[in-house]
Design a protein around this motif. Structure first.
Motif, PDB file in Angstrom:
ATOM      1  N   ASP A 110       0.835  -1.207   0.000  1.00 48.84           N
ATOM      2  CA  ASP A 110       0.000   0.000   0.000  1.00 48.84           C
ATOM      3  C   ASP A 110       0.870   1.258   0.000  1.00 48.84           C
ATOM      4  O   ASP A 110       0.523   2.275  -0.625  1.00 48.84           O
ATOM      5  CB  ASP A 110      -0.919   0.012   1.223  1.00 48.84           C
ATOM      6  CG  ASP A 110      -2.122  -0.901   1.052  1.00 48.84           C
ATOM      7  OD1 ASP A 110      -2.520  -1.134  -0.105  1.00 48.84           O
ATOM      8  OD2 ASP A 110      -2.655  -1.386   2.066  1.00 48.84           O
ATOM      9  N   LYS A 143       2.047   1.777  -3.396  1.00 52.04           N
ATOM     10  CA  LYS A 143       0.929   2.294  -4.195  1.00 52.04           C
ATOM     11  C   LYS A 143       0.779   3.799  -3.977  1.00 52.04           C
ATOM     12  O   LYS A 143       0.513   4.566  -4.925  1.00 52.04           O
ATOM     13  CB  LYS A 143      -0.357   1.574  -3.783  1.00 52.04           C
ATOM     14  CG  LYS A 143      -1.643   2.139  -4.387  1.00 52.04           C
ATOM     15  CD  LYS A 143      -1.688   1.977  -5.890  1.00 52.04           C
ATOM     16  CE  LYS A 143      -3.083   2.255  -6.439  1.00 52.04           C
ATOM     17  NZ  LYS A 143      -3.640   3.554  -6.066  1.00 52.04           N
ATOM     18  N   ASP A 166       0.957   6.710  -6.798  1.00 46.43           N
ATOM     19  CA  ASP A 166      -0.098   7.721  -6.964  1.00 46.43           C
ATOM     20  C   ASP A 166       0.502   9.128  -6.995  1.00 46.43           C
ATOM     21  O   ASP A 166       0.075   9.987  -7.784  1.00 46.43           O
ATOM     22  CB  ASP A 166      -1.114   7.619  -5.822  1.00 46.43           C
ATOM     23  CG  ASP A 166      -1.991   6.380  -5.931  1.00 46.43           C
ATOM     24  OD1 ASP A 166      -2.116   5.843  -7.050  1.00 46.43           O
ATOM     25  OD2 ASP A 166      -2.537   5.950  -4.895  1.00 46.43           O
ATOM     26  N   THR A 213      -0.931   2.391 -12.825  1.00 47.83           N
ATOM     27  CA  THR A 213      -1.502   2.730 -11.513  1.00 47.83           C
ATOM     28  C   THR A 213      -2.850   2.044 -11.302  1.00 47.83           C
ATOM     29  O   THR A 213      -3.128   1.504 -10.225  1.00 47.83           O
ATOM     30  CB  THR A 213      -1.669   4.256 -11.393  1.00 47.83           C
ATOM     31  OG1 THR A 213      -0.407   4.891 -11.621  1.00 47.83           O
ATOM     32  CG2 THR A 213      -2.166   4.634 -10.008  1.00 47.83           C
ATOM     33  N   MET A 240      -2.298  -1.709 -10.816  1.00 53.69           N
ATOM     34  CA  MET A 240      -1.774  -1.996  -9.482  1.00 53.69           C
ATOM     35  C   MET A 240      -2.878  -1.925  -8.431  1.00 53.69           C
ATOM     36  O   MET A 240      -2.938  -2.748  -7.516  1.00 53.69           O
ATOM     37  CB  MET A 240      -0.657  -1.008  -9.133  1.00 53.69           C
ATOM     38  CG  MET A 240       0.041  -1.316  -7.817  1.00 53.69           C
ATOM     39  SD  MET A 240       1.438  -0.207  -7.505  1.00 53.69           S
ATOM     40  CE  MET A 240       2.103  -0.947  -6.009  1.00 53.69           C
ATOM     41  N   ALA A 241      -3.774  -0.968  -8.585  1.00 46.10           N
ATOM     42  CA  ALA A 241      -4.885  -0.820  -7.640  1.00 46.10           C
ATOM     43  C   ALA A 241      -5.773  -2.064  -7.661  1.00 46.10           C
ATOM     44  O   ALA A 241      -6.217  -2.546  -6.609  1.00 46.10           O
ATOM     45  CB  ALA A 241      -5.696   0.422  -7.987  1.00 46.10           C
TER      46      ALA A 241
END
Length: 217
Positions: free
Chosen positions: A164, A167, A171, A195, A198-199
């Motif tokens: 996270d 991530k 972002d 992105t 990956m989310a």
């Protein structure tokens, strides 16, 4: 004379074939009869009976929790724990020195295999120990399984937290790229795709991670 001998040979050959066929049919019938025969002991072992035990509340919770994680019925799990006579013999020895707080125990009724219950009662009778103790000690063996699961998911939560964090950095990079590059820039487009992908993957990963409360008993 020749014709007589010829017919005799043909008769013997046909008789041998017939006898062979009869033997084959007899063997097939025997196998079929064996398959169709009823094994009384096997039928008895599959009979179910209701049995009530007085168990510690943590033991009841542990059995329920283990059955849920193993995705089997409590009855099936308890039957498996009680079906090995050699293990029950060892637990009977431990039961001789076992103690617990009776104020934290409750009556719980289970549906068990008749053979498992008879084996349990027989061992308890021979060793002079309460069957509640042996059942409780049997279920306690599941603690290592649940504790191991809890440890695995703790490691997963730790790794997911780091993912996270990555991530979040991605972002931030996407936000920075959006201010530096044109909207139709191929780099920006691919970064947006990365992105978003990956989310989605993190969301799938999170489905394999359980909170610690899932393993409390």
């Amino acid at each position: 004379m020749f014709i007589y001998i010829l017919f005799t040979l043909l008769y013997i050959e046909n008789t041998d074939k017939s006898d062979g066929d009869n033997v084959k049919i007899g063997i097939e019938r025997t196998k079929k009869d064996q398959k169709l025969s009823i094994n009384a002991a096997e039928l008895k072992s599959k009979q179910s009976v209701r049995a009530t035990f007085k168990l510690h509340e943590k033991t009841i919770s542990l059995l329920k929790l283990s059955a849920r994680h193993l995705k089997i019925k409590q009855k099936t799990l308890l039957d498996q724990l009680l079906e090995d006579e050699s293990v029950l013999e060892l637990l009977a020895e431990d039961a001789m020195t076992y103690s617990r707080d009776e104020n934290e125990c409750h009556f719980k009724t289970f549906v068990l295999g008749k053979m498992s219950l008879e084996t349990l009662d027989d061992i308890c009778s021979r060793h002079g120990v309460p069957r509640n103790f042996i059942v409780e000690l049997s279920v306690t063996r599941l603690a290592s399984y649940i504790d191991s699961l809890a440890e695995t998911h703790q490691k997963r939560r730790s790794l997911l937290k780091k993912i996270d964090s990555c991530k979040g950095q991605l972002d931030n990079l996407l936000e920075e790229a959006s201010t530096l590059l044109q909207e139709e820039d191929s780099f920006l487009i691919k970064l947006e795709t990365l992105t978003a992908r990956m989310a989605r993957q993190i969301q799938e990963l999170s489905k394999t991670v359980k909170e610690n409360s899932e393993f409390l008993y």
